[in-house]
Design a protein around this motif. Structure first.
Motif, PDB file in Angstrom:
ATOM      1  N   LEU A  25       0.686  -1.149  -0.062  1.00  0.00           N
ATOM      2  CA  LEU A  25       0.101   0.029  -0.085  1.00  0.00           C
ATOM      3  C   LEU A  25       0.831   1.310   0.005  1.00  0.00           C
ATOM      4  O   LEU A  25       0.687   2.102  -0.829  1.00  0.00           O
ATOM      5  N   PHE A  26       2.042   1.213   0.780  1.00  0.00           N
ATOM      6  CA  PHE A  26       2.934   2.348   0.818  1.00  0.00           C
ATOM      7  C   PHE A  26       3.554   2.689  -0.796  1.00  0.00           C
ATOM      8  O   PHE A  26       3.611   3.524  -0.939  1.00  0.00           O
ATOM      9  N   CYS A  27       4.003   1.515  -1.479  1.00  0.00           N
ATOM     10  CA  CYS A  27       4.479   1.598  -2.733  1.00  0.00           C
ATOM     11  C   CYS A  27       3.288   2.147  -3.583  1.00  0.00           C
ATOM     12  O   CYS A  27       3.684   2.935  -4.499  1.00  0.00           O
ATOM     13  N   TYR A  28       2.125   1.856  -3.491  1.00  0.00           N
ATOM     14  CA  TYR A  28       0.925   2.172  -4.164  1.00  0.00           C
ATOM     15  C   TYR A  28       0.725   3.564  -3.912  1.00  0.00           C
ATOM     16  O   TYR A  28       0.651   4.621  -5.149  1.00  0.00           O
ATOM     17  N   LEU A  29       0.909   4.241  -2.854  1.00  0.00           N
ATOM     18  CA  LEU A  29       0.738   5.584  -2.532  1.00  0.00           C
ATOM     19  C   LEU A  29       1.804   6.314  -3.145  1.00  0.00           C
ATOM     20  O   LEU A  29       1.657   7.446  -3.697  1.00  0.00           O
ATOM     21  N   CYS A  30       3.243   5.858  -3.262  1.00  0.00           N
ATOM     22  CA  CYS A  30       4.135   6.443  -3.908  1.00  0.00           C
ATOM     23  C   CYS A  30       4.035   6.406  -5.420  1.00  0.00           C
ATOM     24  O   CYS A  30       4.041   7.522  -5.866  1.00  0.00           O
ATOM     25  N   PHE A  31       3.319   5.341  -5.886  1.00  0.00           N
ATOM     26  CA  PHE A  31       2.870   5.625  -7.385  1.00  0.00           C
ATOM     27  C   PHE A  31       2.099   6.662  -7.680  1.00  0.00           C
ATOM     28  O   PHE A  31       2.203   7.529  -8.579  1.00  0.00           O
ATOM     29  N   LEU A  32       1.103   6.818  -6.791  1.00  0.00           N
ATOM     30  CA  LEU A  32      -0.015   7.901  -7.109  1.00  0.00           C
ATOM     31  C   LEU A  32       0.801   9.370  -6.981  1.00  0.00           C
ATOM     32  O   LEU A  32       0.371  10.067  -7.912  1.00  0.00           O
ATOM     33  N   LEU A  33       1.472   9.506  -5.959  1.00  0.00           N
ATOM     34  CA  LEU A  33       2.174  10.890  -5.733  1.00  0.00           C
ATOM     35  C   LEU A  33       2.954  11.195  -7.028  1.00  0.00           C
ATOM     36  O   LEU A  33       3.207  12.103  -7.726  1.00  0.00           O
ATOM     37  N   ILE A 154      -7.413  -3.946 -17.675  1.00  0.00           N
ATOM     38  CA  ILE A 154      -6.572  -5.378 -17.208  1.00  0.00           C
ATOM     39  C   ILE A 154      -6.701  -5.705 -15.687  1.00  0.00           C
ATOM     40  O   ILE A 154      -8.007  -6.323 -15.248  1.00  0.00           O
ATOM     41  N   SER A 155      -5.807  -5.258 -15.115  1.00  0.00           N
ATOM     42  CA  SER A 155      -6.175  -5.436 -13.531  1.00  0.00           C
ATOM     43  C   SER A 155      -5.021  -4.536 -12.926  1.00  0.00           C
ATOM     44  O   SER A 155      -4.046  -4.726 -12.567  1.00  0.00           O
ATOM     45  N   HIS A 156      -5.681  -3.159 -12.712  1.00  0.00           N
ATOM     46  CA  HIS A 156      -4.967  -2.173 -11.900  1.00  0.00           C
ATOM     47  C   HIS A 156      -4.202  -2.427 -10.827  1.00  0.00           C
ATOM     48  O   HIS A 156      -3.083  -2.156 -10.731  1.00  0.00           O
ATOM     49  N   PHE A 157      -4.975  -2.959 -10.016  1.00  0.00           N
ATOM     50  CA  PHE A 157      -4.429  -3.281  -8.398  1.00  0.00           C
ATOM     51  C   PHE A 157      -3.265  -4.765  -8.541  1.00  0.00           C
ATOM     52  O   PHE A 157      -2.419  -4.576  -7.551  1.00  0.00           O
ATOM     53  N   GLU A 158      -3.403  -5.400  -9.661  1.00  0.00           N
ATOM     54  CA  GLU A 158      -2.248  -6.605  -9.895  1.00  0.00           C
ATOM     55  C   GLU A 158      -1.088  -5.742 -10.354  1.00  0.00           C
ATOM     56  O   GLU A 158       0.217  -5.957 -10.279  1.00  0.00           O
ATOM     57  N   LEU A 159      -1.133  -4.779 -11.508  1.00  0.00           N
ATOM     58  CA  LEU A 159      -0.173  -4.232 -12.020  1.00  0.00           C
ATOM     59  C   LEU A 159       0.634  -3.400 -11.155  1.00  0.00           C
ATOM     60  O   LEU A 159       1.667  -3.229 -11.419  1.00  0.00           O
ATOM     61  N   PHE A 160       0.229  -2.772  -9.940  1.00  0.00           N
ATOM     62  CA  PHE A 160       0.704  -2.276  -9.134  1.00  0.00           C
ATOM     63  C   PHE A 160       1.058  -2.701  -7.815  1.00  0.00           C
ATOM     64  O   PHE A 160       1.555  -2.315  -6.687  1.00  0.00           O
ATOM     65  N   GLY A 161       0.787  -4.212  -8.019  1.00  0.00           N
ATOM     66  CA  GLY A 161       1.571  -5.147  -6.775  1.00  0.00           C
ATOM     67  C   GLY A 161       0.367  -5.227  -5.577  1.00  0.00           C
ATOM     68  O   GLY A 161       0.728  -5.693  -4.437  1.00  0.00           O
ATOM     69  N   LEU A 187      -8.428  -2.219 -29.898  1.00  0.00           N
ATOM     70  CA  LEU A 187      -8.014  -1.048 -30.907  1.00  0.00           C
ATOM     71  C   LEU A 187      -6.796  -1.110 -31.026  1.00  0.00           C
ATOM     72  O   LEU A 187      -6.009  -0.866 -32.227  1.00  0.00           O
ATOM     73  N   VAL A 188      -5.627  -1.131 -29.877  1.00  0.00           N
ATOM     74  CA  VAL A 188      -4.244  -1.200 -29.950  1.00  0.00           C
ATOM     75  C   VAL A 188      -3.824  -2.368 -29.073  1.00  0.00           C
ATOM     76  O   VAL A 188      -4.554  -2.534 -27.841  1.00  0.00           O
ATOM     77  N   ARG A 189      -2.762  -2.754 -28.998  1.00  0.00           N
ATOM     78  CA  ARG A 189      -2.362  -3.890 -28.149  1.00  0.00           C
ATOM     79  C   ARG A 189      -1.692  -3.344 -26.991  1.00  0.00           C
ATOM     80  O   ARG A 189      -1.655  -3.756 -25.913  1.00  0.00           O
ATOM     81  N   HIS A 190      -1.250  -1.896 -27.127  1.00  0.00           N
ATOM     82  CA  HIS A 190      -0.781  -1.230 -25.697  1.00  0.00           C
ATOM     83  C   HIS A 190      -1.591   0.278 -25.795  1.00  0.00           C
ATOM     84  O   HIS A 190      -0.530   1.169 -25.907  1.00  0.00           O
ATOM     85  N   PRO A 191      -2.695   0.180 -25.161  1.00  0.00           N
ATOM     86  CA  PRO A 191      -3.219   1.487 -24.864  1.00  0.00           C
ATOM     87  C   PRO A 191      -2.664   2.305 -23.880  1.00  0.00           C
ATOM     88  O   PRO A 191      -2.664   3.395 -24.018  1.00  0.00           O
ATOM     89  N   LEU A 192      -2.112   1.819 -22.646  1.00  0.00           N
ATOM     90  CA  LEU A 192      -1.240   2.344 -21.776  1.00  0.00           C
ATOM     91  C   LEU A 192      -0.348   3.040 -22.525  1.00  0.00           C
ATOM     92  O   LEU A 192       0.010   4.286 -22.112  1.00  0.00           O
TER      93      LEU A 192
END
Length: 266
Positions: A25-33, A154-161, A187-192
């Protein structure tokens, strides 16, 4: 304290799972900031230092420092995502927090980039009309939306641990990998990555420094996507190869190869 006591063992297991979840959760907060700062860094909105602000070295030295910073990000971000590195890395880092540690490492490299970035303010283009300015900023915010939305498809919370730490908390184990192509992935393979490219380039004031960032970051995306697709072919085989044939990588295309059929899972 007797380590063989079942009560003590359960306590240590519980403490480890809780620590792993809090760490994720701490790492995810760092990602958001860090993500919010990246948006401000590129748009010049709401941050103390953006891509065109601050003291700078001379032109060639500034370009060298900035290129090295982006290269460092590319090596960290792509290298740590490879399966071979993960197999080695999880000998030292528990698997449930491996992804969160990857996310935290990316955040730290980005913070270093923000801190040491050398602005190069030579103008490349400057859109002065209100309509043109609004259009480019609309494309910028659309790119932000596409990038974020693609992670939730896809899976947002899996992507960020986060999902991995919750699975360890529940003792359910990792979910099996599935291949799916919802919405934008048709539409595209990599929309991200498409969203990021839009964010990099959609600006009414393109400076030499911003152009260098956009060029090198786009080049990295193309290289990173190549290695990512090799991993995906190894995981999903012929099914992903058919997907490659039917769907463009980054630029949406309506025309597909004759006789090809799109096989996906919603």
């Amino acid at each position: 304290m007797n380590p063989r006591n079942p009560t003590h063992h359960r306590f240590f297991v519980f403490s480890g799972k809780l620590a792993g979840l809090l760490y994720s959760l701490f790492c995810y907060l760092c990602f958001l900031l860090t993500t919010l700062y990246l948006i401000g860094f590129l748009s010049g909105i709401g941050v103390p230092k953006d891509i065109n602000a601050g003291a700078s070295l001379s032109g060639p030295l500034a370009a060298l420092v900035d290129s090295l910073l982006i290269t460092l990000f590319a090596v960290q971000h792509s290298g740590m995502a490879r399966q071979g590195f993960k197999r080695w890395w999880t000998r030292f880092v528990p698997a449930p927090i491996e992804r969160a540690t990857y996310v935290l490492s990316t955040c730290l490299v980005l913070v270093l980039l923000f801190w040491l970035w050398q602005p190069m303010e030579t103008p490349i283009w400057r859109v002065t009309s209100a309509c043109g300015h609004a259009l480019l900023m609309a494309l910028f915010w659309l790119g932000c939306f596409v990038a974020v939305f693609a992670t939730f498809l896809i899976s947002h919370f899996e992507l960020f641990g986060i999902k991995q730490a919750i699975a360890a908390w529940r003792s359910t184990g990792p979910a099996p990998l599935t291949f799916k192509t919802p919405l934008l992935y048709k539409l595209v393979r990599h929309p991200l990555y498409l969203g990021f490219v839009m964010v990099f380039w959609a600006t009414p004031e393109m400076t030499a420094g911003h152009l260098l960032f956009a060029l090198l970051s786009t080049f990295y995306i193309l290289i990173g996507a190549h290695f990512e697709e090799k991993d995906l072919v190894n995981l999903f085989g012929e099914r992903y190869q058919r997907y490659q044939q039917n769907v463009a990588m980054l630029v949406p295309l309506s025309k597909r190869k004759p006789g090809s059929r799109h096989h996906d899972q919603n």
